[in-house]
Write an enzyme that holds these catalytic residues in place. Structure first.
Site, mmCIF file in Angstrom:
data_model
loop_
_atom_site.group_PDB
_atom_site.id
_atom_site.type_symbol
_atom_site.label_atom_id
_atom_site.label_comp_id
_atom_site.label_asym_id
_atom_site.label_seq_id
_atom_site.Cartn_x
_atom_site.Cartn_y
_atom_site.Cartn_z
ATOM 1 N N ASP A 404 1.000 -1.862 -0.412
ATOM 2 C CA ASP A 404 -0.203 0.152 0.121
ATOM 3 C C ASP A 404 0.443 1.064 -0.030
ATOM 4 O O ASP A 404 2.469 0.680 0.178
ATOM 5 C CB ASP A 404 -0.767 0.357 1.198
ATOM 6 C CG ASP A 404 -2.154 1.235 1.273
ATOM 7 O OD1 ASP A 404 -2.147 1.277 0.160
ATOM 8 O OD2 ASP A 404 -1.742 1.671 2.538
ATOM 9 N N THR A 406 -0.488 5.124 0.964
ATOM 10 C CA THR A 406 -0.453 5.718 2.180
ATOM 11 C C THR A 406 -0.500 4.761 3.826
ATOM 12 O O THR A 406 -1.498 4.534 4.114
ATOM 13 C CB THR A 406 -1.815 6.485 1.628
ATOM 14 O OG1 THR A 406 -1.503 7.027 0.680
ATOM 15 C CG2 THR A 406 -2.210 8.011 3.061
ATOM 16 N N GLU A 516 -3.960 20.022 0.621
ATOM 17 C CA GLU A 516 -3.853 20.819 0.751
ATOM 18 C C GLU A 516 -3.908 22.191 1.960
ATOM 19 O O GLU A 516 -3.572 23.191 2.029
ATOM 20 C CB GLU A 516 -5.604 21.066 0.332
ATOM 21 C CG GLU A 516 -6.622 20.711 -1.047
ATOM 22 C CD GLU A 516 -8.011 20.800 -0.725
ATOM 23 O OE1 GLU A 516 -8.522 20.636 -0.233
ATOM 24 O OE2 GLU A 516 -8.552 20.903 -2.157
ATOM 25 N N ARG A 612 6.016 16.544 -5.094
ATOM 26 C CA ARG A 612 4.376 16.273 -5.991
ATOM 27 C C ARG A 612 4.564 17.850 -5.646
ATOM 28 O O ARG A 612 4.584 18.940 -5.667
ATOM 29 C CB ARG A 612 3.775 15.694 -4.790
ATOM 30 C CG ARG A 612 2.035 15.881 -5.640
ATOM 31 C CD ARG A 612 0.957 15.581 -4.969
ATOM 32 N NE ARG A 612 -0.594 15.890 -5.905
ATOM 33 C CZ ARG A 612 -1.577 15.399 -5.019
ATOM 34 N NH1 ARG A 612 -2.084 15.499 -4.272
ATOM 35 N NH2 ARG A 612 -2.588 15.968 -6.268
ATOM 36 N N THR A 692 -2.552 1.207 -4.517
ATOM 37 C CA THR A 692 -3.203 2.180 -3.726
ATOM 38 C C THR A 692 -4.147 3.006 -3.862
ATOM 39 O O THR A 692 -4.254 2.576 -5.325
ATOM 40 C CB THR A 692 -2.068 3.456 -3.706
ATOM 41 O OG1 THR A 692 -2.333 4.723 -2.808
ATOM 42 C CG2 THR A 692 -1.956 4.009 -5.190
ATOM 43 N N GLY A 693 -4.920 3.434 -3.453
ATOM 44 C CA GLY A 693 -6.194 4.311 -3.894
ATOM 45 C C GLY A 693 -6.360 5.630 -4.185
ATOM 46 O O GLY A 693 -7.097 6.090 -4.274
ATOM 47 N N ASP A 694 -5.195 6.138 -4.379
ATOM 48 C CA ASP A 694 -4.187 7.196 -4.584
ATOM 49 C C ASP A 694 -4.883 7.560 -5.833
ATOM 50 O O ASP A 694 -4.226 6.888 -6.637
ATOM 51 C CB ASP A 694 -3.924 7.110 -3.616
ATOM 52 C CG ASP A 694 -3.686 8.976 -2.812
ATOM 53 O OD1 ASP A 694 -4.704 10.280 -3.088
ATOM 54 O OD2 ASP A 694 -2.557 9.403 -1.464
#
Length: 1151
Positions: A404, A406, A516, A612, A692-694
């Site tokens: 994974d 995160t 954010e 990023r 990952t789900g990101d």
């Protein structure tokens, strides 16, 4: 389980329809209607395997599925029923011992699972019943119950939000244990519900349980004062999932809609299947070989017996006439019983006690992981945890790692690093609130201009202060947040008080995305502070300490296809502005092209550094343009059909012709030593896939930071964006891309030896593969079965030729699908999955080995894993040191057991040729029973727990050593054949050496001859000493325990033989060994032959060790260093000492 089955049986009506009806608070609606409570499953979570009632039959059934156990059960029954040469005790006692020890071990492990389940099921919750708050255990929650949950509590089941303590009817939750993300998500109460939920009369109609975490469809019928019921739609924004945690909201009330094993979290679990290690499969294969040897021996002896008896005078000699019963016995029945008798006589060639030794080795060996101080984490005050000890050796055989992102590779803890405004880099260094941070020119501009104009700077800072969905958290009491250490509710970082104004010192932020918050905090460093959003008004405190106010008109939310988000705001002067931020590939085509080049260099350099990057742009909207946009957005949001497509069209039209201001660089902090760990594991020959789900951009940056992708890596992207084509269908485009990538990465690539990864390949061109969840669904679930298989094969071949693979936007079950696909691919590679959240449970259960991270995101992954470690960095030692040693130890244990049992039984087989195939035992029954249980069991158990043929420091420093044992190298047929031939050689030496001694008729001083029991005892003595000293020669890491068990076992054998033969035992009908051992040792000839045959048996191995070219203390390290610099050494040459288990060149190990 029985109750759940009855519930499902009785509640079958809910299974037959597509929806379920739930009565809120179990109140009939309307009140005058008859109320029949529907049947749903309870809220219990069950991960245990046994109950008190089924433990004995279920455990016995599972144990007798093992070939050796079932075989010995049959042998035991044969001994009981048929007249055999040995007592049933010789088979029954070892079998009983094995079954009992294994049952105790498995029962203890299941008790630990019951204990963990009880912690969840007995957790106290608050249920509202008839105006009262009642505390109940979590397992007693029923569908329809109204629950009250307070801040920082975890939702015990899936709830529909009815009431919130927040005035705006929202609540914030973190779903870290579900999808691995610790950022806040906003959920909303159902509109028009009563403030007092006790007076609410309503029913909920919703879909049946299904595993998709992000989908929910339902509606609520609200009944008021005999009026027509009002209907409100329900979506995922109203559903609170089990396992999520309430944050920044004092309390909420919700109604249970899905409970227990029907919650979305439970449905995303893969069913727990029995995991079997590759060693166990090898044992079964070897057992079949030895079973064939056993049957062959029995057939040979039975055949030769009847051939010999057919000779005149041999069948019924004068001194042994047959009884009438024997004469009447059927010939074929007699042959069959003789065959069974020979099977019983030779049955000890199958080592039943090996299973219990393996079980004990695994169980006791697992404590070394638990006790390892290097795995202790001071932050959480915990060490490693072993949930399943059956897979210890599998840690040394891993080919693929699925991780994974995160919370596993990263801390989900983003930090603002730098920004670029109009081509100038700004890197914050001090704590002043001025924009005077470190500034360098990024491109060719006038030397007089050292930074961008003040107006552009302030426009950029306003953009990152306004273009987000961050909310400000005010503490409930002064200083509370500071005392709790929870100022920032996204990434756990407190804001530096020195750069905040006094009134902002206790302020924190919550947001749906941690980057954010990082950007808002970055703006604060340069003097612009976001004060919050109140009644659609965003407030900013600028560098002049003036509060600027902007009316928030629309949020154009982020999505993975657009890869950007925008806000439309109106300033106090009436200007309408659109601020947009997003990925460079998404922003650059939508801004003026002359502005792009000066920002591109900064973006590319930051991306290379693993940060990023986001680009920031803005645009002024005229009144007409805004009016058109506003109307279009309102219409699209009311549409029931194709809502997303209509919104996308409006977004794309308004987000054009923008002006590029600058770019930001945010670092998602990696876990401690994450890059070094990944590099070491790749060096050990393992391939790493990130699931990952990101979002893709975030995940890609992390892969660069972890060194999975290098600067030279060519990325092959297969995502929704690359599949977009105005002409071709998506499936056609998918086929074209897969074919193109296959040609590039597979067909045109130079052949690479198995196990060689990027750092060892000489081709100089590496590929990385990126795929998202939507495209993976196309690959795995194509409309036609033939296409699906073709796509799957192409996809797998491409991935296997890439140095690293990134799968983003994955649903939990998709992660499991990928692991299963690789696990079942050609060669059956060993897979390992590692994760920290409930969204990783499916892949953890699917992989051969599942590792849970003891992070801050709940304990679902830890509870369902085979092993749990506090941090990712501990994976390196777990695999490279513990895994390597466990495999070498257990492989030697297995081969040694087969060897010593072959040595044991071969003389018994040869003896039949000299006793007329009469099934006469060579050894006494006590020796037959005690050989595997007492005389030879403890030395190999100690060896398999303590041996270190290479010291741990060398294993960690030289990851390539891991490859020497890859692909089950020590349990292949070649080393098995070596051990078998060694056993045959030793067995022949034992038997014929003693027979040579017995060619002299007078071996005692008084002229008496030795009998057959003396013959067998001499052979057995040589056997016990030889196999024990063989193990002593193999031992490289001596401890006091090894000395104690090796010399103690030999001493115990001598003591037992004197004791057993020196006393007349009243319970024995015949005492075969009475004074045999003492009488044997009175003969000098016996002493001489024992010593000579032991030396002769071990002489080849001693000579092999002595004559081998001597190695220096650091030979292996120098050799490995040379191979890493100049190419790989031959796998065969490096593995051979390991296969033969001599380890002479590792004898420098420190004890």
């Amino acid at each position: 389980m029985l109750r759940r089955g009855l519930n499902r049986l009785l509640g079958g009506d809910e299974r037959r329809v597509d929806s379920r009806t739930i009565y809120v608070g179990h109140r009939p609606c309307p009140a005058n209607e008859a109320f029949i409570p529907p049947k749903f499953c309870d809220n219990r979570i069950v991960s245990s395997k046994y109950t008190v009632w089924n433990f004995l039959p279920k455990n016995l059934f599972e144990q007798f599925r093992r070939i050796a156990n079932f075989y010995f059960l049959i042998i035991f029954l044969v001994q009981v029923i048929v007249d055999t040469p040995t007592s049933p005790v010789t088979s029954g006692l070892p079998l009983f011992f094995v079954i009992t020890v294994t049952a105790i071990k498995q029962g203890y492990e299941d008790w630990l699972r019951h204990k963990a389940d009880n912690e969840v099921n007995k957790y106290p919750v608050t249920v509202l019943e008839d105006g009262r708050r009642i505390r109940k255990e979590s397992e007693k929650i029923k569908v329809g119950d109204v629950l009250e949950v307070e801040e920082d509590e975890t939702f015990p089941c899936d709830l529909i939000l009815l009431q919130s303590s927040r005035d705006d009817g929202t609540c914030f939750v973190t779903t870290a244990s579900l999808d691995g993300e610790s950022n806040h998500k906003t959920h909303y109460i159902v509109p028009d519900t009563e403030k007092d939920v006790e007076s609410l009369n309503a029913t909920i109609e919703c879909e049946q349980p299904q595993p998709d975490l992000y989908k929910f469809v339902g509606r609520m019928h609200i009944y008021k004062n005999n009026q027509e019921p009002s209907v409100r739609s329900l979506g995922p924004e109203n559903l609170l999932l089990k396992g999520a945690t309430l944050k920044n909201t004092q309390q909420i009330c919700g109604v249970a809609v899905y409970t227990g094993m029907e919650t979305k979290m439970a449905l995303n679990y893969q069913g727990k299947s029995q995991k079997r290690s590759v060693v166990e499969k090898s044992i079964n294969a070897f057992l079949l070989v030895y079973l064939c040897i056993l049957v062959s021996k029995a057939l040979v002896c039975t055949t030769l017996k009847y051939v010999w008896q057919n000779k005149p005078g041999q069948d019924e000699p004068w001194y042994n006439e047959k009884t009438q019963k024997e004469k009447d016995t059927n010939m074929y029945l007699k042959m069959f019983t003789d065959f069974l008798s020979f099977m019983v006589l030779f049955n000890f060639i199958i080592p039943v006690s090996m299973y219990v030794t393996v079980e004990m080795q695994k169980f006791l060996g697992s404590f070394f992981i638990t006790w390892d101080k290097d795995f202790f984490d001071n932050e959480i005050k915990e060490g490693a945890l072993v949930n399943t000890s059956d897979l210890n050796e599998e840690l040394g055989q891993v080919d693929y790692i699925f991780t994974d992102k995160t919370g596993t590779l990263t801390q989900n803890n983003m930090e603002f690093i730098e920004c670029c405004i109009d081509g100038f880099q700004y890197k914050y260094e001090d704590t002043s609130s001025e924009l005077d941070g470190f500034c360098v020119t990024d491109g060719p501009t006038s030397k007089l201009q050292q930074k961008a104009g003040r107006e552009r700077e302030e426009l950029f800072l306003r953009a990152i202060c306004l273009c987000h969905t961050v909310q400000v958290k005010e503490p409930t009491e002064q200083g509370e947040s500071q005392q709790d250490g929870r100022i920032d509710q996204v990434d756990g970082l407190g804001v530096d008080e020195d750069m905040l104004h006094p009134q902002q010192e206790q302020r924190g932020f919550i947001a749906s995305s941690p980057d954010e918050v990082a950007l808002v905090k970055g703006a604060m460093k340069y003097g612009f502070t976001f004060l919050g959003l109140e009644s659609k008004t965003m407030k900013i405190l600028n560098r002049n300490n003036d509060v600027e106010m902007y009316q928030l008109l629309h949020v154009l939310s982020f999505d993975p296809v657009r890869r950007r988000m925008s806000v439309i705001v109106r300033s106090k002067s009436g200007d309408i502005l659109l601020f947009c931020k997003g990925a460079d590939s998404s922003i650059f085509p939508r801004v003026r092209q002359e502005e792009v080049e000066r920002i591109r260099r900064h973006v590319e350099r930051s991306a290379t550094d693993g940060y990023r990057t986001l680009c920031v742009a803005f645009k002024y909207l005229s009144a007409e343009e805004y009016a058109w946009t506003d109307e279009g957005l309102r219409e699209a949001r009311l549409a029931l059909q194709d809502r997303e497509e209509k919104l996308m069209e409006i977004y794309n039209q308004v987000e054009t012709g923008m002006s590029l201001i600058g770019a930001t660089a945010v670092e998602d902090r990696l876990q401690e030593e994450a890059a070094e760990t990944m590099e070491a594991l790749q060096g050990a020959g393992m391939k790493i896939w990130v699931l990952t789900g990101d979002k893709m951009e975030t995940a890609k940056s992390t892969c660069y930071a972890c060194r999975l992708f290098q600067r030279s890596t060519e990325l092959l992207e297969l995502t929704v964006r690359t599949l977009q084509d105005p002409v071709k269908r998506r499936e056609d485009r998918l086929h074209d891309l897969l074919s193109e990538y296959h040609k590039k990465a597979v067909q045109d690539a130079p052949p690479v030896k198995g196990g060689i990864t990027r750092s060892w390949s000489s081709s100089g061109h590496d590929y990385g593969f990126i795929i998202d969840g939507a495209t993976l669904s196309l690959v795995l679930n194509s409309s036609s079965e033939s296409s699906s298989n073709s796509y799957k094969d192409l996809f797998l071949q491409i991935c296997q030729n890439c140095t690293a693979v990134l799968c983003c936007r994955m649903a939990p079950l998709q992660k499991a699908q990928i692991v299963k696909m690789v696990k079942n691919s050609k060669g059956s590679p060993i897979t390992l999955s590692i994760g920290d959240g409930a969204n990783d449970v499916s892949m953890i259960l699917e992989a051969h080995v599942g590792i849970g991270i003891k992070g801050k995101e709940g304990r679902q992954a830890v509870r369902n894993s085979d092993y749990a470690i506090p941090k990712l960095k501990h994976l390196k030692k777990l695999l490279l040191a513990h895994g390597h040693l466990y495999y070498v130890r257990i492989a030697h244990l297995v081969q040694y057991f087969f060897y010593k049992n072959l040595c044991f039984i071969l003389p018994q087989f040869l003896y039949q040729f000299f006793c007329g195939y009469s099934q006469q035992p060579l050894y006494d029954a006590a020796y037959l029973t005690m050989y595997n249980i007492c005389f030879t069991s403890m030395p190999i158990l100690a060896y398999s727990l303590l041996e270190q043929h290479i010291c741990i420091e060398d294993l960690l420093e030289n990851a390539t050593i891991y490859r020497e044992i890859a692909k089950n190298a020590m349990l292949r047929w070649r080393p098995f054949l070596y051990w078998t031939l060694l056993g045959v050689f030793h067995g022949l030496v034992f038997f014929f050496g003693v027979r040579l001694l017995f060619s002299n008729p007078a071996l005692q001083d008084n002229g008496q001859v030795f009998g057959n029991w003396s013959y067998g005892t001499i052979v057995f003595t040589i056997l016990v000493f030889t196999v024990t000293l063989k193990l002593a020669l193999d031992t490289r890491h001596w401890t006091w325990i090894n000395h104690f068990v090796i010399w103690g076992s030999l001493a115990f054998y001598v003591f037992f033989s004197f004791f057993w033969g020196g006393i007349i035992w009243p319970f024995l009908q015949q005492q075969r060994l009475y004074f045999v051992f003492a009488n044997m040792l009175s003969s000098v000839s016996a002493w001489l032959v024992i010593i000579l045959l032991i030396l002769l048996s071990l002489l080849p191995e001693i000579l092999f060790g002595v004559l081998r070219k001597p190695r220096g203390p650091h030979t292996r390290q120098k050799k490995l260093a040379h191979s890493s610099a100049g190419g790989l050494q031959s796998p065969r040459s490096s593995a051979r000492p390991l296969l033969m288990r001599t380890f002479s060149d590792e004898s420098n190990t420190v004890i």
